[in-house]
Design a protein around this motif. Structure first.
Motif, PDB file in Angstrom:
ATOM      1  N   LYS A 203       0.823  -1.218   0.000  1.00 45.86           N
ATOM      2  CA  LYS A 203       0.000   0.000   0.000  1.00 45.86           C
ATOM      3  C   LYS A 203       0.855   1.265   0.000  1.00 45.86           C
ATOM      4  N   ILE A 204       1.826   1.292  -0.922  1.00 48.59           N
ATOM      5  CA  ILE A 204       2.747   2.420  -1.044  1.00 48.59           C
ATOM      6  C   ILE A 204       2.292   3.301  -2.201  1.00 48.59           C
ATOM      7  N   ASP A 205       2.297   4.590  -1.977  1.00 53.24           N
ATOM      8  CA  ASP A 205       2.002   5.557  -3.028  1.00 53.24           C
ATOM      9  C   ASP A 205       3.165   5.537  -4.035  1.00 53.24           C
ATOM     10  N   ASP A 206       2.865   5.616  -5.336  1.00 51.34           N
ATOM     11  CA  ASP A 206       3.898   5.570  -6.372  1.00 51.34           C
ATOM     12  C   ASP A 206       4.981   6.620  -6.157  1.00 51.34           C
ATOM     13  N   ASN A 207       4.579   7.845  -5.874  1.00 44.49           N
ATOM     14  CA  ASN A 207       5.550   8.922  -5.669  1.00 44.49           C
ATOM     15  C   ASN A 207       6.408   8.666  -4.431  1.00 44.49           C
TER      16      ASN A 207
ATOM     17  N   VAL B 135       9.060   6.079  -5.363  1.00 42.70           N
ATOM     18  CA  VAL B 135      10.135   6.681  -6.153  1.00 42.70           C
ATOM     19  C   VAL B 135      11.056   7.506  -5.262  1.00 42.70           C
ATOM     20  N   GLU B 136      10.477   8.341  -4.403  1.00 43.36           N
ATOM     21  CA  GLU B 136      11.282   9.195  -3.524  1.00 43.36           C
ATOM     22  C   GLU B 136      12.134   8.373  -2.553  1.00 43.36           C
ATOM     23  N   GLN B 137      11.524   7.385  -1.926  1.00 42.51           N
ATOM     24  CA  GLN B 137      12.254   6.603  -0.921  1.00 42.51           C
ATOM     25  C   GLN B 137      13.350   5.740  -1.561  1.00 42.51           C
ATOM     26  N   VAL B 138      13.043   5.154  -2.712  1.00 41.05           N
ATOM     27  CA  VAL B 138      14.059   4.340  -3.389  1.00 41.05           C
ATOM     28  C   VAL B 138      15.197   5.239  -3.884  1.00 41.05           C
ATOM     29  N   ALA B 139      14.867   6.423  -4.356  1.00 40.03           N
ATOM     30  CA  ALA B 139      15.914   7.378  -4.777  1.00 40.03           C
ATOM     31  C   ALA B 139      16.797   7.743  -3.593  1.00 40.03           C
TER      32      ALA B 139
END
Length: 174
Positions: free
Chosen positions: A16-20, A23-27
């Motif tokens: 249940k992770i928001d797409d944005n 992206v931010e956390q993986v970056a």
């Protein structure tokens, strides 16, 4: 490509992770290093991280390598042969054949090939004069392995690797 995208999408949805947010956390976790993404994203799609949340993913390449090292059981005594093979690649520093690694390690070539296949994503496989040769793929993984020398000096594997390399070279010159 479609199955990779689908598997990644499923992993994100299951948590249940928001797409944005993803992206931010993986970056952030990647520390802006593309090699992290090269390893982590396929790992997620293969199911390597099905038991982890986004926050539990490794932080940076060094942490990624350590997590993978532990997951592969490389600190356990029976894995010493695998560590030995990786250390041969570190010490030789240039592409070498599986046969040469087997000769240095004094192991069966089939067993050495199995280890190389387990670590294939970290190794550069190339054809040199009609022979398949292996070397460490990326400097950061090489640095990680070299750090293992410091952390694990009590087993003196590096000294043994260097002695076996020297013995191998003496045999070949005789």
């Amino acid at each position: 490509m479609k199955t990779i995208k689908k598997a990644l999408r499923q992993w994100i949805q299951d948590r249940k992770i928001d797409d944005n947010d993803f992206v931010e956390q993986v970056a952030t976790k990647s520390e802006n290093n593309f090699m992290y993404l090269r390893y982590i994203l396929p790992g997620i799609t293969k199911g390597d991280y099905k038991d982890l949340s986004l926050k539990q993913l490794p932080d940076g390449l060094k942490d990624y390598y350590q997590v993978h090292w532990v997951r592969m059981g490389m600190d356990e005594k029976p894995q010493e042969e695998k560590v030995f093979i990786l250390f041969i690649l570190v010490e030789i520093g240039t592409p070498i054949t599986c046969q040469m690694i087997a000769d240095i390690a004094e192991q069966d070539e089939y067993d050495v090939q199995s280890v190389l296949e387990e670590w294939v994503e970290y190794l550069k496989k190339q054809d040199i004069k009609g022979e398949t040769c292996y070397s460490i793929y990326h400097a950061s993984f090489l640095d990680f392995l070299k750090a293992k020398r410091v952390l694990d000096s009590k087993r003196k594997l590096f000294q043994e690797v260097n002695q076996r390399i020297a013995d191998y070279l003496v045999r070949k010159m005789a």
